[in-house]
Design a protein around this motif. Structure first.
Motif, PDB file in Angstrom:
ATOM      1  N   LYS A  66     -99.764 -11.303  79.645  1.00  0.00           N
ATOM      2  CA  LYS A  66    -100.799 -10.640  78.602  1.00  0.00           C
ATOM      3  C   LYS A  66    -100.005  -9.832  77.555  1.00  0.00           C
ATOM      4  O   LYS A  66     -99.087  -9.415  77.990  1.00  0.00           O
ATOM      5  CB  LYS A  66    -101.507  -9.537  79.508  1.00  0.00           C
ATOM      6  N   ILE A  67    -100.857  -9.918  76.500  1.00  0.00           N
ATOM      7  CA  ILE A  67    -100.244  -9.231  75.233  1.00  0.00           C
ATOM      8  C   ILE A  67    -101.179  -8.073  74.633  1.00  0.00           C
ATOM      9  O   ILE A  67    -102.358  -8.325  75.035  1.00  0.00           O
ATOM     10  CB  ILE A  67     -99.840 -10.234  74.149  1.00  0.00           C
ATOM     11  N   ILE A  68    -100.579  -7.191  73.837  1.00  0.00           N
ATOM     12  CA  ILE A  68    -101.432  -6.296  73.095  1.00  0.00           C
ATOM     13  C   ILE A  68    -101.798  -6.596  71.599  1.00  0.00           C
ATOM     14  O   ILE A  68    -102.921  -6.555  71.503  1.00  0.00           O
ATOM     15  CB  ILE A  68    -100.779  -4.846  73.390  1.00  0.00           C
ATOM     16  N   CYS A  69    -100.805  -7.122  71.203  1.00  0.00           N
ATOM     17  CA  CYS A  69    -100.973  -7.392  69.587  1.00  0.00           C
ATOM     18  C   CYS A  69    -101.658  -8.945  69.568  1.00  0.00           C
ATOM     19  O   CYS A  69    -101.129  -9.906  70.254  1.00  0.00           O
ATOM     20  CB  CYS A  69     -99.966  -7.484  68.820  1.00  0.00           C
ATOM     21  N   ALA A  70    -102.619  -9.133  68.878  1.00  0.00           N
ATOM     22  CA  ALA A  70    -103.300 -10.390  68.699  1.00  0.00           C
ATOM     23  C   ALA A  70    -104.105 -10.313  67.393  1.00  0.00           C
ATOM     24  O   ALA A  70    -104.286  -9.275  66.783  1.00  0.00           O
ATOM     25  CB  ALA A  70    -104.294 -10.845  69.741  1.00  0.00           C
ATOM     26  N   TYR A  82     -97.883  -8.560  84.430  1.00  0.00           N
ATOM     27  CA  TYR A  82     -97.602  -7.471  83.672  1.00  0.00           C
ATOM     28  C   TYR A  82     -97.793  -7.827  82.186  1.00  0.00           C
ATOM     29  O   TYR A  82     -97.968  -9.150  81.639  1.00  0.00           O
ATOM     30  CB  TYR A  82     -96.144  -7.086  83.715  1.00  0.00           C
ATOM     31  N   ALA A  83     -97.668  -6.888  81.420  1.00  0.00           N
ATOM     32  CA  ALA A  83     -97.951  -7.087  79.852  1.00  0.00           C
ATOM     33  C   ALA A  83     -96.789  -6.872  79.030  1.00  0.00           C
ATOM     34  O   ALA A  83     -95.678  -6.483  79.409  1.00  0.00           O
ATOM     35  CB  ALA A  83     -98.957  -6.288  79.319  1.00  0.00           C
ATOM     36  N   VAL A  84     -96.845  -7.648  77.809  1.00  0.00           N
ATOM     37  CA  VAL A  84     -95.761  -7.589  76.924  1.00  0.00           C
ATOM     38  C   VAL A  84     -96.035  -7.072  75.653  1.00  0.00           C
ATOM     39  O   VAL A  84     -97.329  -7.335  75.025  1.00  0.00           O
ATOM     40  CB  VAL A  84     -95.170  -9.091  76.522  1.00  0.00           C
ATOM     41  N   LEU A  85     -95.482  -6.246  74.941  1.00  0.00           N
ATOM     42  CA  LEU A  85     -95.898  -5.365  73.711  1.00  0.00           C
ATOM     43  C   LEU A  85     -94.905  -5.850  72.654  1.00  0.00           C
ATOM     44  O   LEU A  85     -93.679  -5.709  72.670  1.00  0.00           O
ATOM     45  CB  LEU A  85     -95.521  -3.856  73.913  1.00  0.00           C
TER      46      LEU A  85
END
Length: 599
Positions: free
Chosen positions: A495-499, A470-473
């Protein structure tokens, strides 16, 4: 008896058993250790270099981790990553990273785990200073045949401004292969050895894999060397033997770089317009001519005198004062510029300076409006738009000037002045090192926003063991904080959104606009904005969007890059209120963040 001893002494040849090159290399090793002290005693720990781009070091740490994750764990191409800007992902082909060093870091990560990332970075920083100095000294000695002067040249280049102001940017710092490439270029022109042809191809390939900007600098510098040779030697340069050697070297280079070259061509012709830098950016990131000759307030020795000196929009990035030791030696070389090698260096240095000054000439922060070669290059040549910012080409200027300074040092250390050589060399070396160390960024043991709350680290290590995908916001979305979120990803491995990437797709965040929770947080101001509670339909749509995009955790961070902690602001309280209104199934309050789980 004496004659036998003399014969034995001659046969052993102590100079050959301990060559000057080895002594020079040892000198640069000592210089690197002194520069980065006390890092040598804790190589496996994170040191924050207090230079202007200190947060960019986190991107390099992430890059090391991602190459290991992609190659060893996922068995995928590391040049594309779907673990950031999720779910779209991003191409890393044109990113500001160092694939060679990222690959070399993998064995250390396998042995030492996460600390292997920091160990790798610290080792590569040390190697950069060592090899940069040593390579330049070899090149200077090849040109001027004086090892003492060559050592001063290497010291000057390894301590030049663009390196010391970019210790946290390994892709800028890693210019150590440029002197070796230029050395073997000259050898290829003058000698018939096949080894020189192969070495030239190898070093150019290493530069190409490590940094497009350094590769552009190397190509421009090598091109200037060739052009100056053609101007001086004319028909002698166009021999078929020389042409064949250069073509053979180019062929080997293309073979060595084929994997990345093919990906580069593919991305180049894609529709990702974010690869390009526009003319405005090129102007903003150009070298100010005055910054080479006048110190600024960032110089601790001379800063008190020149504290009102400013060089444009980004003072810290363009404060590249050469130093008075440089200027003295360069002036000495100028007064005795009497051979083709010094002409080659003056010619190359001036051409490279014109490119590094950017599209328009800027002096003391004021644009003169005079168009320079870079203006036409950025307007018509896409390769220049991709390779980065103009002022970084100044590395080639520094290299040429350091070699000229070596020529000036050779004049001062000539046989006629043998009696005072024992004084001149240590005095010059001391001045160069003092001026260099003065601008070297301060080292601090620090992990930004991480070890302040150790329970956050333990939490991340816990979810790293969770095999569910899963992803982390991470919130808030802000420049600077996104680099820290990439550091956190090294530990939680979700997985992350902000990078943060220098050449990220402009559409990377667009899907978040369809997430009600995120859309509402974007409207929060810095004051006590009234937060209206969401309707039941909004809560349902938000949960549906989170599940659709596989975003299980939303993390609200308390850290801030400002002097005021984010958790003490009205904006943080509004963020918290909104996230709670969307009814998470679980909330975990940690020292440095609050974790919300929505499904």
């Amino acid at each position: 008896m004496k004659s036998k001893i003399n014969n034995i002494y001659k046969s052993v040849n102590l100079k050959a058993s301990f060559p000057a090159e080895t002594a020079s290399l040892a000198g640069y090793c000592l210089l690197a250790v002194v520069l980065t002290f006390p890092m040598i005693f804790n190589l496996n720990e994170y040191y924050e270099f207090q230079d202007p781009g200190h947060l960019d070091i986190l991107i390099q740490f992430w890059d090391f981790w991602w190459f290991k994750k992609a190659i060893i764990d996922l068995n995928v191409n590391p040049m594309f990553c779907d673990y950031i800007f999720y779910p779209n992902g991003a191409s890393l082909v044109f990113q500001a990273h160092t694939p060679v060093y990222s690959l070399l870091s993998i064995p250390l990560q396998l042995i030492y785990g996460k600390s292997g990332i920091f160990l790798s970075y610290n080792i590569f920083v040390l190697l950069s200073f060592i090899l940069c100095g040593w390579g330049t000294s070899l090149l200077a000695n090849y040109l001027f045949k004086n090892r003492w002067a060559a050592f001063l040249s290497g010291t000057l280049f390894t301590l030049c401004g663009i390196r010391l102001f970019n210790v946290s940017r390994l892709h800028v710092l890693s210019m150590e292969f440029i002197p070796f490439a230029l050395l073997y270029l000259l050898k290829t022109l003058e000698e018939k050895s096949f080894k020189n042809v192969l070495a030239l191809s190898l070093f150019l390939a290493l530069i190409f894999y490590n940094s497009f900007t350094s590769f552009l600098t190397a190509v421009l510098t090598g091109g200037c060397f060739l052009l100056s040779q053609m101007i001086q030697k004319k028909k002698a340069m166009f021999s078929m033997a020389v042409f064949k050697r250069l073509c053979l070297s180019a062929l080997f280079f293309l073979i060595l770089t084929a994997p990345l070259s093919l990906m580069t061509v593919k991305d180049y012709f894609s529709e990702n317009s974010s690869l390009y830098r526009n003319m405005v950016e090129a102007k903003d990131y150009s070298l100010d001519l005055a910054s080479l000759f006048i110190p600024t307030e960032f110089d601790s020795i001379y800063g008190g005198v020149f504290k009102k000196t400013h060089f444009g929009k980004w003072d810290y990035s363009f404060s590249y004062f050469l130093g008075f030791a440089w200027l003295f030696l360069i002036l000495t070389a100028f007064l005795r510029a009497d051979n083709e090698k010094t002409f080659m260096l003056w010619f190359s240095g001036i051409i490279l300076l014109l490119f590094s000054l950017g599209p328009c000439l800027t002096v003391f922060g004021f644009s003169t409006g005079i168009k320079l070669p870079s203006f036409f290059c950025y307007k018509y040549l896409s390769f220049f738009k991709i390779c980065g910012v103009p002022f970084r080409i100044v590395a080639g200027v520094y290299l040429c000037l350091s070699l000229l300074a070596g020529h000036g040092a050779k004049i001062l250390l000539s046989k006629k002045n043998r009696g005072i050589n024992k004084i001149i060399f240590p005095v010059l070396l001391t001045l160069i090192i003092i001026e260099g160390i003065d601008t070297f960024p301060v080292l601090q043991k620090n992990m930004p926003g991480f070890y302040q709350g150790n329970d956050q680290k333990l939490f991340y290590e816990k979810i790293a063991r969770d095999r569910q995908n899963y992803a982390v916001l991470d919130l808030p979305v802000a420049d600077g904080l996104d680099r820290i979120y990439m550091l956190y990803q090294i530990y939680h491995e979700k997985k992350i959104i902000c990078a943060c990437l220098r050449r990220s797709d402009c559409n990377s965040y667009k899907f978040l606009d369809f997430l009600p929770l995120y859309s509402k947080t974007r409207k929060i101001g810095h004051d006590n904005t009234k937060v209206t509670p969401p309707s039941s339909e909004e809560i349902f749509l938000n949960l549906k969007a989170l599940k659709k995009n596989n975003i299980k955790l939303v993390v609200l961070h308390k850290i801030s890059l400002d002097s005021i902690p984010f958790q003490n602001t009205a904006r943080f309280r509004n963020y918290k209120k909104i996230l709670e209104q969307y009814k998470p199934v679980k909330t975990l309050v940690l020292d440095d963040c609050i974790v919300y789980q929505y499904w």
